[in-house]
Motif scaffolding. Structure first.
Motif, short mmCIF file in Angstrom:
data_model
loop_
_atom_site.label_atom_id
_atom_site.label_comp_id
_atom_site.label_asym_id
_atom_site.label_seq_id
_atom_site.Cartn_x
_atom_site.Cartn_y
_atom_site.Cartn_z
N GLU A 44 0.83 -1.21 0.00
CA GLU A 44 0.00 0.00 0.00
C GLU A 44 0.87 1.25 0.00
O GLU A 44 0.54 2.25 -0.67
CB GLU A 44 -0.92 -0.01 1.21
CG GLU A 44 -2.00 -1.08 1.14
CD GLU A 44 -2.82 -1.17 2.42
OE1 GLU A 44 -4.01 -1.52 2.34
OE2 GLU A 44 -2.26 -0.89 3.51
N LEU A 48 0.85 4.15 -2.82
CA LEU A 48 0.67 5.55 -2.44
C LEU A 48 1.78 6.41 -3.03
O LEU A 48 1.53 7.45 -3.65
CB LEU A 48 0.65 5.66 -0.92
CG LEU A 48 0.42 7.03 -0.29
CD1 LEU A 48 -0.30 6.88 1.04
CD2 LEU A 48 1.76 7.73 -0.04
N VAL A 51 1.63 6.50 -7.03
CA VAL A 51 0.58 7.37 -7.58
C VAL A 51 0.90 8.83 -7.35
O VAL A 51 0.77 9.67 -8.25
CB VAL A 51 -0.79 7.02 -6.95
CG1 VAL A 51 -1.85 8.04 -7.36
CG2 VAL A 51 -1.21 5.63 -7.37
N SER A 52 1.35 9.17 -6.14
CA SER A 52 1.67 10.57 -5.85
C SER A 52 2.81 11.06 -6.73
O SER A 52 2.81 12.19 -7.21
CB SER A 52 2.02 10.75 -4.37
OG SER A 52 3.20 10.04 -4.04
N THR A 93 -6.14 11.45 8.86
CA THR A 93 -6.76 10.31 8.20
C THR A 93 -5.78 9.16 8.07
O THR A 93 -4.56 9.37 7.96
CB THR A 93 -7.29 10.69 6.80
OG1 THR A 93 -7.92 9.55 6.20
CG2 THR A 93 -6.15 11.14 5.90
N ASP A 95 -7.15 6.52 6.03
CA ASP A 95 -7.79 5.89 4.90
C ASP A 95 -6.86 5.94 3.69
O ASP A 95 -6.37 7.01 3.31
CB ASP A 95 -9.10 6.57 4.57
CG ASP A 95 -9.82 5.93 3.41
OD1 ASP A 95 -10.47 4.88 3.61
OD2 ASP A 95 -9.71 6.46 2.28
N LEU A 96 -6.60 4.80 3.06
CA LEU A 96 -5.64 4.73 1.97
C LEU A 96 -6.04 5.65 0.82
O LEU A 96 -5.18 6.35 0.26
CB LEU A 96 -5.50 3.29 1.48
CG LEU A 96 -4.55 3.08 0.28
CD1 LEU A 96 -3.14 3.53 0.63
CD2 LEU A 96 -4.58 1.62 -0.17
N ARG A 97 -7.31 5.66 0.45
CA ARG A 97 -7.74 6.49 -0.68
C ARG A 97 -7.51 7.97 -0.41
O ARG A 97 -7.04 8.71 -1.29
CB ARG A 97 -9.21 6.22 -1.00
CG ARG A 97 -9.46 4.84 -1.59
CD ARG A 97 -10.94 4.52 -1.64
NE ARG A 97 -11.51 4.46 -0.29
CZ ARG A 97 -12.77 4.18 -0.04
NH1 ARG A 97 -13.62 3.95 -1.04
NH2 ARG A 97 -13.22 4.15 1.21
N LEU A 98 -7.84 8.40 0.81
CA LEU A 98 -7.60 9.81 1.15
C LEU A 98 -6.11 10.12 1.23
O LEU A 98 -5.66 11.19 0.80
CB LEU A 98 -8.28 10.14 2.48
CG LEU A 98 -9.81 10.21 2.45
CD1 LEU A 98 -10.36 10.45 3.85
CD2 LEU A 98 -10.27 11.30 1.50
N ILE A 100 -3.75 8.71 -0.49
CA ILE A 100 -3.26 8.80 -1.86
C ILE A 100 -3.59 10.17 -2.46
O ILE A 100 -2.75 10.82 -3.08
CB ILE A 100 -3.84 7.67 -2.73
CG1 ILE A 100 -3.23 6.32 -2.33
CG2 ILE A 100 -3.59 7.94 -4.21
CD1 ILE A 100 -3.82 5.14 -3.06
N ALA A 101 -4.84 10.62 -2.26
CA ALA A 101 -5.26 11.92 -2.80
C ALA A 101 -4.45 13.06 -2.20
O ALA A 101 -3.99 13.96 -2.91
CB ALA A 101 -6.75 12.13 -2.54
#
Length: 422
Positions: A44, A48, A51-52, A93, A95-98, A100-101
């Motif tokens: 993960e 992360l 993608v970043s 946070t 949360d993986l999705r947050l 990553i964003a």
């Protein structure tokens, strides 16, 4: 020491130092934070960061494009605020999705900030931009060293609270440099000068057209500059050599004690702090910068050969060869930083400096993505891999020298002038 750019030049050096000190805090703890505080698995964390990093590639061209259209100082301050907000948001946070964003937004701001800071320095330093770049890199290395030392000392506690405080320190550093940036003056912008002149009519328009060239075409249509940027992506590989190659090669292929490996990175830092400013003389003009590509090729070749020679069963020979390799690649790093700064600006039309330097920023972004693969590939091949890498970098230097031939051979992309002349 007299700093080019006067008061604003000194303030931007402070911005660089504080920025890199904060980044040093985070770089030393990022993986640990995501592991022990956010609770992410290794895969993960890889997703992360991948993608970043990919999103961050858009930062340089986007930042450069905006810099030709809006005032640079508030734009740079806004980007620093964006980085601060992104860092602080990581604290609230898991949360993986947050995550990553948020890290993607932070990466976008980080890459844009690098180009905007370079553009600001270029505009305020004018003809002394090469010397300013050298002083700026010295401040940058000092900042990284301070941030890394503070992080190393704090991590001895090993608690989640420490990780959170280090991330908070990184965020506060961005807020601080945003305030420092707003205290600086707005540098002259040739692009906006030309746009203003476009509103004039009659004789005024004709006179101003002679004084200021028309806006240049998009860098995406300038095949020469795009080719130059592609060669830069290759020459920036020295960064991956230090970040990944030296340590991994020393561990897997040499008999050097593990505790001695960090000393190679310390050597790199010390040499840059001591000699980057004297090396500025190699980039004071386009002609000198092009000439420096020859010793740069020799440094890359020597570094690759030394790494190949370090694969010996003798510990002392390995230590000597690795020291020579670290020295050679540090010399290459300093030379390339000087040459790259000068040529990337000299080849960019003054009326579109932001857009062109934004495209040039893609070279380092691309290297950060592909560099680890290239370096680990060289390690997998063995000594011949390092010889091949060193030779390839040397050949690329000579190719870039031909590509950037002066006016007597091939016209440069732009007239020989600097921002300070507007």
């Amino acid at each position: 020491m007299q700093i080019p750019g006067g008061r604003d030049g000194r303030r931007m050096l402070a911005v660089t130092f504080v920025d890199k000190a904060g980044s040093g805090l985070w770089a030393a703890t990022a993986a640990l934070y995501f592991t022990y505080v956010a609770g992410l698995r290794t895969a993960e964390i890889g997703l992360l960061l991948g993608v970043s990093g990919a999103v961050g590639i858009a930062g340089p061209p986007l930042g450069g494009l905006l810099a030709d259209r809006v005032p640079l100082r508030p734009l740079l301050a806004a980007v620093q605020v964006l980085r601060a907000v992104a860092s602080l948001t990581l604290l609230i946070t898991t949360d993986l999705r947050l995550l990553i964003a948020v890290t993607a937004v932070g990466s976008l701001g980080d890459r844009a900030s690098s180009v905007l800071t370079k553009l600001y320095a270029t505009r305020i330093a004018g003809p002394d931009r090469s010397r300013y770049q050298a002083i700026n890199r010295t401040a940058s290395n000092l900042g990284w060293a301070v941030g890394g030392l503070v992080a190393a000392a704090a991590l001895t506690a090993g608690t989640t609270a420490v990780y959170r405080w280090l991330l908070t320190g990184d965020a506060l550093s961005f807020a601080a440099i945003a305030l420092l940036t707003l205290r600086c003056g707005e540098p002259p912008s040739p692009a906006r000068i030309v746009a203003t002149n476009g509103a004039r009519t009659g004789a005024d328009t004709a006179a101003m057209a002679q004084a200021h060239p028309a806006p240049a075409r998009s860098p995406w249509r300038d095949r020469r500059y795009l080719t130059y940027t592609a060669t830069e992506a290759v020459l920036f590989l020295d960064d991956s050599v230090f970040q990944i190659g030296l340590a991994l090669w020393a561990v897997t292929a040499t008999t050097l004690p593990h505790q001695a490996i960090p000393l190679l990175l310390v050597l790199n830092n010390v040499l840059v702090v001591c000699f980057q400013v004297p090396f500025a003389r190699f980039g004071t003009t386009v002609t000198k910068a092009r000439s420096a590509l020859v010793p740069l090729a020799a440094a890359y070749l020597a570094g690759g050969a030394a790494l190949a020679a370090s694969a010996t069963g003798n510990r002392w020979l390995a230590a000597t060869a690795l020291t020579l390799a670290a020295t050679a690649f540090t010399v290459a790093e300093m030379l390339h930083a000087t040459v790259s700064w000068e040529l990337s600006v000299a080849l960019a039309p003054p009326t579109a400096q932001g857009a062109y330097l934004g495209v040039h920023g893609l070279a380092q972004a691309a290297q950060r993505s592909a560099g680890p693969l290239v370096v680990t590939g060289a390690i997998a091949v063995g000594p011949l891999g390092w010889l091949g890498l060193g030779t390839g970098l040397a050949v690329m230097c000579l190719a870039q020298r031909r590509l950037t031939r002066d006016d007597d051979e091939t016209a440069m992309s732009v007239p020989r002038l600097t921002v300070s002349e507007h």
